[in-house]
Motif scaffolding. Structure first.
Motif, PDB file in Angstrom:
ATOM      1  N   GLU A  64      -0.087  12.814  10.421  1.00  0.00           N
ATOM      2  CA  GLU A  64      -0.946  13.238   9.318  1.00  0.00           C
ATOM      3  C   GLU A  64      -0.555  12.548   8.015  1.00  0.00           C
ATOM      4  O   GLU A  64      -1.423  12.177   7.211  1.00  0.00           O
ATOM      5  CB  GLU A  64      -0.880  14.759   9.169  1.00  0.00           C
ATOM      6  N   VAL A  65       0.745  12.385   7.771  1.00  0.00           N
ATOM      7  CA  VAL A  65       1.203  11.665   6.577  1.00  0.00           C
ATOM      8  C   VAL A  65       0.701  10.221   6.613  1.00  0.00           C
ATOM      9  O   VAL A  65       0.238   9.674   5.600  1.00  0.00           O
ATOM     10  CB  VAL A  65       2.740  11.701   6.479  1.00  0.00           C
ATOM     11  N   ALA A  66       0.768   9.598   7.791  1.00  0.00           N
ATOM     12  CA  ALA A  66       0.311   8.219   7.914  1.00  0.00           C
ATOM     13  C   ALA A  66      -1.187   8.108   7.651  1.00  0.00           C
ATOM     14  O   ALA A  66      -1.639   7.189   6.955  1.00  0.00           O
ATOM     15  CB  ALA A  66       0.640   7.688   9.304  1.00  0.00           C
ATOM     16  N   ILE A  67      -1.979   9.035   8.185  1.00  0.00           N
ATOM     17  CA  ILE A  67      -3.421   9.019   7.954  1.00  0.00           C
ATOM     18  C   ILE A  67      -3.722   9.211   6.475  1.00  0.00           C
ATOM     19  O   ILE A  67      -4.581   8.529   5.893  1.00  0.00           O
ATOM     20  CB  ILE A  67      -4.117  10.109   8.790  1.00  0.00           C
ATOM     21  N   SER A  68      -2.995  10.124   5.828  1.00  0.00           N
ATOM     22  CA  SER A  68      -3.186  10.355   4.395  1.00  0.00           C
ATOM     23  C   SER A  68      -2.825   9.106   3.599  1.00  0.00           C
ATOM     24  O   SER A  68      -3.539   8.725   2.654  1.00  0.00           O
ATOM     25  CB  SER A  68      -2.324  11.534   3.936  1.00  0.00           C
ATOM     26  N   PHE A  69      -1.734   8.446   3.978  1.00  0.00           N
ATOM     27  CA  PHE A  69      -1.306   7.223   3.297  1.00  0.00           C
ATOM     28  C   PHE A  69      -2.381   6.154   3.401  1.00  0.00           C
ATOM     29  O   PHE A  69      -2.755   5.518   2.397  1.00  0.00           O
ATOM     30  CB  PHE A  69       0.000   6.732   3.909  1.00  0.00           C
ATOM     31  N   LEU A  70      -2.913   5.937   4.591  1.00  0.00           N
ATOM     32  CA  LEU A  70      -3.934   4.909   4.783  1.00  0.00           C
ATOM     33  C   LEU A  70      -5.223   5.276   4.045  1.00  0.00           C
ATOM     34  O   LEU A  70      -5.909   4.405   3.498  1.00  0.00           O
ATOM     35  CB  LEU A  70      -4.209   4.714   6.263  1.00  0.00           C
ATOM     36  N   THR A  71      -5.556   6.570   4.016  1.00  0.00           N
ATOM     37  CA  THR A  71      -6.756   7.011   3.298  1.00  0.00           C
ATOM     38  C   THR A  71      -6.623   6.723   1.812  1.00  0.00           C
ATOM     39  O   THR A  71      -7.529   6.167   1.179  1.00  0.00           O
ATOM     40  CB  THR A  71      -6.993   8.510   3.520  1.00  0.00           C
ATOM     41  N   ARG A  72      -5.476   7.068   1.236  1.00  0.00           N
ATOM     42  CA  ARG A  72      -5.263   6.829  -0.190  1.00  0.00           C
ATOM     43  C   ARG A  72      -5.216   5.342  -0.510  1.00  0.00           C
ATOM     44  O   ARG A  72      -5.669   4.903  -1.565  1.00  0.00           O
ATOM     45  CB  ARG A  72      -3.976   7.526  -0.652  1.00  0.00           C
ATOM     46  N   PRO A 130       6.114  -6.753 -11.701  1.00  0.00           N
ATOM     47  CA  PRO A 130       5.997  -5.883 -10.521  1.00  0.00           C
ATOM     48  C   PRO A 130       4.583  -5.933  -9.951  1.00  0.00           C
ATOM     49  O   PRO A 130       3.612  -6.048 -10.700  1.00  0.00           O
ATOM     50  CB  PRO A 130       6.317  -4.499 -11.077  1.00  0.00           C
ATOM     51  N   ILE A 131       4.468  -5.873  -8.640  1.00  0.00           N
ATOM     52  CA  ILE A 131       3.158  -5.644  -8.063  1.00  0.00           C
ATOM     53  C   ILE A 131       2.705  -4.250  -8.486  1.00  0.00           C
ATOM     54  O   ILE A 131       3.533  -3.419  -8.873  1.00  0.00           O
ATOM     55  CB  ILE A 131       3.193  -5.768  -6.526  1.00  0.00           C
ATOM     56  N   PRO A 132       1.404  -3.961  -8.476  1.00  0.00           N
ATOM     57  CA  PRO A 132       0.969  -2.610  -8.860  1.00  0.00           C
ATOM     58  C   PRO A 132       1.685  -1.554  -8.012  1.00  0.00           C
ATOM     59  O   PRO A 132       1.561  -1.530  -6.782  1.00  0.00           O
ATOM     60  CB  PRO A 132      -0.534  -2.649  -8.565  1.00  0.00           C
ATOM     61  N   ASP A 133       2.460  -0.715  -8.662  1.00  0.00           N
ATOM     62  CA  ASP A 133       3.280   0.242  -7.922  1.00  0.00           C
ATOM     63  C   ASP A 133       2.954   1.693  -8.261  1.00  0.00           C
ATOM     64  O   ASP A 133       3.763   2.595  -8.033  1.00  0.00           O
ATOM     65  CB  ASP A 133       4.768  -0.033  -8.163  1.00  0.00           C
ATOM     66  N   ASP A 134       1.733   1.910  -8.808  1.00  0.00           N
ATOM     67  CA  ASP A 134       1.334   3.268  -9.147  1.00  0.00           C
ATOM     68  C   ASP A 134       0.512   3.913  -8.033  1.00  0.00           C
ATOM     69  O   ASP A 134      -0.045   4.993  -8.214  1.00  0.00           O
ATOM     70  CB  ASP A 134       0.517   3.267 -10.442  1.00  0.00           C
ATOM     71  N   GLY A 135       0.442   3.261  -6.883  1.00  0.00           N
ATOM     72  CA  GLY A 135      -0.330   3.774  -5.761  1.00  0.00           C
ATOM     73  C   GLY A 135       0.548   4.038  -4.560  1.00  0.00           C
ATOM     74  O   GLY A 135       1.787   4.039  -4.642  1.00  0.00           O
ATOM     75  N   PRO A 136      -0.055   4.249  -3.403  1.00  0.00           N
ATOM     76  CA  PRO A 136       0.722   4.576  -2.199  1.00  0.00           C
ATOM     77  C   PRO A 136       1.689   3.486  -1.777  1.00  0.00           C
ATOM     78  O   PRO A 136       2.774   3.793  -1.272  1.00  0.00           O
ATOM     79  CB  PRO A 136      -0.364   4.815  -1.138  1.00  0.00           C
ATOM     80  N   VAL A 137       1.341   2.213  -1.985  1.00  0.00           N
ATOM     81  CA  VAL A 137       2.265   1.136  -1.601  1.00  0.00           C
ATOM     82  C   VAL A 137       3.510   1.174  -2.482  1.00  0.00           C
ATOM     83  O   VAL A 137       4.630   1.029  -1.995  1.00  0.00           O
ATOM     84  CB  VAL A 137       1.573  -0.237  -1.678  1.00  0.00           C
ATOM     85  N   GLY A 138       3.334   1.383  -3.781  1.00  0.00           N
ATOM     86  CA  GLY A 138       4.476   1.513  -4.676  1.00  0.00           C
ATOM     87  C   GLY A 138       5.347   2.713  -4.316  1.00  0.00           C
ATOM     88  O   GLY A 138       6.584   2.643  -4.370  1.00  0.00           O
ATOM     89  N   GLN A 139       4.707   3.816  -3.941  1.00  0.00           N
ATOM     90  CA  GLN A 139       5.463   5.002  -3.529  1.00  0.00           C
ATOM     91  C   GLN A 139       6.280   4.714  -2.274  1.00  0.00           C
ATOM     92  O   GLN A 139       7.426   5.159  -2.137  1.00  0.00           O
ATOM     93  CB  GLN A 139       4.497   6.162  -3.301  1.00  0.00           C
ATOM     94  N   LEU A 140       5.686   3.951  -1.357  1.00  0.00           N
ATOM     95  CA  LEU A 140       6.399   3.593  -0.137  1.00  0.00           C
ATOM     96  C   LEU A 140       7.623   2.748  -0.465  1.00  0.00           C
ATOM     97  O   LEU A 140       8.720   2.978   0.086  1.00  0.00           O
ATOM     98  CB  LEU A 140       5.464   2.824   0.800  1.00  0.00           C
ATOM     99  N   LEU A 141       7.473   1.766  -1.366  1.00  0.00           N
ATOM    100  CA  LEU A 141       8.616   0.945  -1.743  1.00  0.00           C
ATOM    101  C   LEU A 141       9.740   1.804  -2.313  1.00  0.00           C
ATOM    102  O   LEU A 141      10.919   1.593  -2.006  1.00  0.00           O
ATOM    103  CB  LEU A 141       8.192  -0.106  -2.774  1.00  0.00           C
ATOM    104  N   GLY A 142       9.373   2.764  -3.169  1.00  0.00           N
ATOM    105  CA  GLY A 142      10.376   3.646  -3.751  1.00  0.00           C
ATOM    106  C   GLY A 142      11.116   4.443  -2.693  1.00  0.00           C
ATOM    107  O   GLY A 142      12.347   4.602  -2.762  1.00  0.00           O
TER     108      GLY A 142
END
Length: 290
Positions: free
Chosen positions: A53-61, A195-207
């Motif tokens: 479910e977390v993965a589906i939410s991540f891809l949706t966002r 920095p690449i845009p890090d205010d979205g889900p990809v940035g959260q993943l990097l963190g």
């Protein structure tokens, strides 16, 4: 007719067995491999329902953030190293040819064709830099009629499409057409790390992975010429602190370039780089949907 049903052990066979009789051969190959690896991954890690479910939410966002100005899925591909891997397997260069690297999400078609020596920096920010070099073939001969399409961030680390209300249109962009000597020359700025845009889900993943979002300072180039392979590459600033930890894995040693400090009040730096193009070899068609 034997009736079969979905089971954990036969999951891949069941999914692939539902294909129709006239599926494109390449699509069947790619989709089949994708399903096989996805199912093997889920079984290997014993993927839980909450993790799924977390993965589906991540891809949706990730999809919800995509627009004409931002491509979050490209960023995801970049930080996973997938973009560079796809580039590597599709652009194996012959010895002597300039290495390619990731295209990135900020190229814009139709940048103005400028005269040699023109200044592409339109916002007046940054340290001025003179970019010079030649476009050559593998024999070292100049390439006439090559198009050198260049784009870079501004001194604040943003591309014009990221700040359409702040930067002039086509800021730090331009196309230059070579003559019989294969030379190109233009003025821009010494690029900065950003920095690449890090205010979205990809940035959260990097963190969450303990990774920084920074790219080392670089300038993008798209070099094209008749009878030669298209070259998508960067040149990187030697000594940049992020060269060995680029968030999108785009650095190749051959693309790291020295910037020479100049004693000039108008132009502070000079960067010289020759692009060597490989001969055109379209090869077999193999892309999905081709």
């Amino acid at each position: 007719m034997t009736m079969t049903y979905f089971t954990e052990g036969q999951s891949v066979a069941e999914v692939l067995g539902r294909h129709g009789p006239n599926v494109d051969e390449r699509l069947a190959e790619v989709f089949g491999s994708l399903v096989s690896h996805l199912h093997a991954f889920a079984k290997e890690v014993v993927l839980t329902e909450s993790e799924w479910e977390v993965a589906i939410s991540f891809l949706t966002r990730t999809g919800q953030l995509c627009s004409d100005q931002r491509q979050e899925f490209i960023l995801l591909s970049d930080v996973l190293g997938l973009s560079m891997l796809v580039d590597a397997v599709n652009h194996r260069r012959p010895p002597g040819a300039t290495d390619s690297t990731v295209f990135g999400p900020f190229h814009v078609d139709g940048a103005p064709v400028r005269a040699m020596g023109d200044d592409i920096c339109l916002d007046g920010k940054g340290e001025s830099c003179l970019f010079t070099g030649r476009v050559l073939d593998l024999a070292g001969e100049p390439v006439d009629g090559a198009c050198v399409d260049v784009w870079s961030d501004n001194a604040d680390g943003f591309y014009d499409v990221q700040q359409p209300d702040e930067q002039p249109r086509w800021n730090n962009r331009g196309r230059f057409l070579t003559g019989p000597d294969g030379r190109y020359e233009f003025r821009g700025i010494k690029p900065t790390s950003y920095p690449i845009p890090d205010d979205g889900p990809v940035g959260q993943l990097l963190g969450q992975l303990g990774r920084h979002p920074y790219r080392p300072a670089h300038v993008h180039f798209l070099v094209t010429a008749p009878n030669h392979q298209r070259l998508v590459t960067h040149t990187f600033v030697a000594g940049d602190p992020y060269l060995t930890s680029d968030s999108v894995f785009g650095v190749k040693e051959s693309l790291v370039t020295e910037y020479e400090r100049l004693d000039d009040q108008e132009v502070q730096w000079r960067c010289h780089f020759d692009f060597v193009l490989a001969p055109d070899d379209p090869g077999p068609e193999g892309a999905l949907g081709a």
